[in-house]
Design a protein around this motif. Structure first.
Motif, PDB file in Angstrom:
ATOM      1  N   VAL A 127       0.725  -1.271  -0.010  1.00  0.00           N
ATOM      2  CA  VAL A 127      -0.110   0.170   0.168  1.00  0.00           C
ATOM      3  C   VAL A 127       0.769   1.323  -0.139  1.00  0.00           C
ATOM      4  O   VAL A 127       0.590   2.133  -0.757  1.00  0.00           O
ATOM      5  N   TYR A 128       1.833   1.205   0.780  1.00  0.00           N
ATOM      6  CA  TYR A 128       2.683   2.361   0.914  1.00  0.00           C
ATOM      7  C   TYR A 128       3.428   2.703  -0.355  1.00  0.00           C
ATOM      8  O   TYR A 128       3.611   3.725  -1.144  1.00  0.00           O
ATOM      9  N   ARG A 129       3.910   1.530  -1.170  1.00  0.00           N
ATOM     10  CA  ARG A 129       4.483   1.600  -2.351  1.00  0.00           C
ATOM     11  C   ARG A 129       3.672   2.041  -3.379  1.00  0.00           C
ATOM     12  O   ARG A 129       3.998   3.117  -4.321  1.00  0.00           O
ATOM     13  N   ALA A 199      -7.818   0.613  -0.735  1.00  0.00           N
ATOM     14  CA  ALA A 199      -8.850   1.324  -0.178  1.00  0.00           C
ATOM     15  C   ALA A 199      -9.635   0.853   0.982  1.00  0.00           C
ATOM     16  O   ALA A 199     -10.319   1.279   1.860  1.00  0.00           O
ATOM     17  N   LEU A 200      -8.991  -0.520   1.485  1.00  0.00           N
ATOM     18  CA  LEU A 200      -9.457  -1.027   2.605  1.00  0.00           C
ATOM     19  C   LEU A 200      -8.666  -1.064   3.786  1.00  0.00           C
ATOM     20  O   LEU A 200      -9.007  -1.600   4.849  1.00  0.00           O
ATOM     21  N   PHE A 201      -7.529  -0.201   3.558  1.00  0.00           N
ATOM     22  CA  PHE A 201      -6.401   0.195   4.576  1.00  0.00           C
ATOM     23  C   PHE A 201      -7.271   0.507   5.868  1.00  0.00           C
ATOM     24  O   PHE A 201      -6.967  -0.005   7.012  1.00  0.00           O
ATOM     25  N   ALA A 202      -8.206   1.460   5.742  1.00  0.00           N
ATOM     26  CA  ALA A 202      -8.835   2.108   7.084  1.00  0.00           C
ATOM     27  C   ALA A 202      -9.512   1.004   7.678  1.00  0.00           C
ATOM     28  O   ALA A 202      -9.568   1.025   9.152  1.00  0.00           O
ATOM     29  N   GLU A 203     -10.351   0.370   7.014  1.00  0.00           N
ATOM     30  CA  GLU A 203     -11.300  -0.676   7.804  1.00  0.00           C
ATOM     31  C   GLU A 203     -10.148  -1.643   8.487  1.00  0.00           C
ATOM     32  O   GLU A 203     -10.455  -2.205   9.560  1.00  0.00           O
ATOM     33  N   LEU A 204      -9.310  -2.076   7.879  1.00  0.00           N
ATOM     34  CA  LEU A 204      -8.226  -3.139   8.167  1.00  0.00           C
ATOM     35  C   LEU A 204      -7.421  -2.501   9.429  1.00  0.00           C
ATOM     36  O   LEU A 204      -7.471  -3.345  10.380  1.00  0.00           O
ATOM     37  N   GLU A 205      -7.013  -1.300   9.336  1.00  0.00           N
ATOM     38  CA  GLU A 205      -6.466  -1.010  10.530  1.00  0.00           C
ATOM     39  C   GLU A 205      -7.366  -0.758  11.757  1.00  0.00           C
ATOM     40  O   GLU A 205      -6.920  -1.043  12.654  1.00  0.00           O
ATOM     41  N   THR A 206      -8.657  -0.539  11.466  1.00  0.00           N
ATOM     42  CA  THR A 206      -9.422  -0.448  12.790  1.00  0.00           C
ATOM     43  C   THR A 206      -9.533  -1.921  13.191  1.00  0.00           C
ATOM     44  O   THR A 206      -9.442  -2.208  14.639  1.00  0.00           O
ATOM     45  N   GLY A 221       5.769   4.046  11.554  1.00  0.00           N
ATOM     46  CA  GLY A 221       6.125   5.652  12.076  1.00  0.00           C
ATOM     47  C   GLY A 221       5.364   6.607  10.911  1.00  0.00           C
ATOM     48  O   GLY A 221       4.142   6.374  10.798  1.00  0.00           O
ATOM     49  N   PRO A 222       5.955   7.730  10.715  1.00  0.00           N
ATOM     50  CA  PRO A 222       5.317   8.744  10.095  1.00  0.00           C
ATOM     51  C   PRO A 222       4.828   8.242   8.646  1.00  0.00           C
ATOM     52  O   PRO A 222       3.795   8.769   8.063  1.00  0.00           O
ATOM     53  N   GLU A 223       5.478   7.126   8.031  1.00  0.00           N
ATOM     54  CA  GLU A 223       5.057   6.692   6.860  1.00  0.00           C
ATOM     55  C   GLU A 223       3.477   6.346   6.884  1.00  0.00           C
ATOM     56  O   GLU A 223       3.386   6.066   5.606  1.00  0.00           O
ATOM     57  N   LEU A 224       3.068   5.758   7.973  1.00  0.00           N
ATOM     58  CA  LEU A 224       1.763   5.402   7.828  1.00  0.00           C
ATOM     59  C   LEU A 224       0.768   6.246   7.262  1.00  0.00           C
ATOM     60  O   LEU A 224      -0.214   5.854   6.613  1.00  0.00           O
TER      61      LEU A 224
END
Length: 228
Positions: A127-129, A199-206, A221-224
């Motif tokens: 996702v970061y890449r 696009a699923l990142f926020a839900e998975l983070e929760t 860290g900040p890269e998140l």
């Protein structure tokens, strides 16, 4: 006239060296078989040899000899989903074959912890890449990173709930037969994974923070923030 599947069952059941018979694949999963589906049969033996030495394939039947030691070996992650929803047709070990099949299809607490951490970190990486490539004006390369992110997401999600990742063919069947908690429905997940897994990142983070895996995310860290 008997079918190749019926012939195999008769031969295996008549052989005292056969310890178990397991039906897997589409024929074992309600609603998945089509006119083109073969029967996938695992024949469990103490040791390979004779008629039960190598896997054979045909349009009607795949015969998969498997030693008891290999059935107990859970180190091959990708093979494990073959046992999800599998049907034990013969168990001459008083339930032992069934126990090993269930162990293949589920994760131990230690496996859940290790796999979730490893796969989550991999998902965040892609996702970061993808985000960096979009930021830098390389949409085609961002798309390639998104494609790479999808399997890591699936491994993370199913590991989080103590389950092995389904093969893509069975993803809808798995989610509808054995539902995950909201929001992880087939109609929500499959289009998102096919289009843009990030696009699923926020839900998975929760979900992963609620389950105690937030430290994996915080390690970025900040890269998140770029992932978000």
């Amino acid at each position: 006239m008997t079918t190749p599947y019926e012939d195999l069952l008769a031969r295996a059941q008549a052989d005292p060296g056969v310890l178990g018979i397991v039906l897997t694949g589409s024929q074992a999963r309600d609603g998945m078989a089509t006119d083109h589906s073969d029967a996938d049969v695992i024949v469990v033996v103490a040791e390979y040899g004779g008629a039960w030495t190598a896997t054979t394939h045909s349009p009607e039947l795949d015969t998969i000899p498997t030693s008891l030691a290999d059935l107990a070996d859970t180190s091959d992650r990708w093979r494990r989903y073959a046992y999800r929803g599998a049907r034990v047709l013969l168990d001459r070990l008083d339930g032992r074959v069934g126990e090993l099949v269930r162990a293949q299809a589920t994760l131990s607490p230690a496996e859940r912890d290790a796999w979730t951490r490893e796969e989550l970190d991999g998902y965040v990486n892609f996702v970061y890449r993808a985000a960096k490539n979009r930021r830098d004006g390389r949409p085609e390369l961002a798309r390639l990173e998104e494609i790479e992110a999808a399997p890591w997401f699936l491994w993370t999600l199913f590991s989080l709930y103590g389950r092995v990742r389904p093969y893509n063919k069975y993803l809808r069947w798995e989610l509808e037969t054995f539902p995950l908690p909201a929001p992880w429905t087939a109609d929500h997940l499959i289009p998102a994974l096919a289009d843009r897994p990030s696009a699923l990142f926020a839900e998975l983070e929760t979900a992963v923070r609620a389950a105690g895996f937030g430290d994996v995310l915080d390690g970025w860290g900040p890269e998140l923030e770029l992932c978000r």
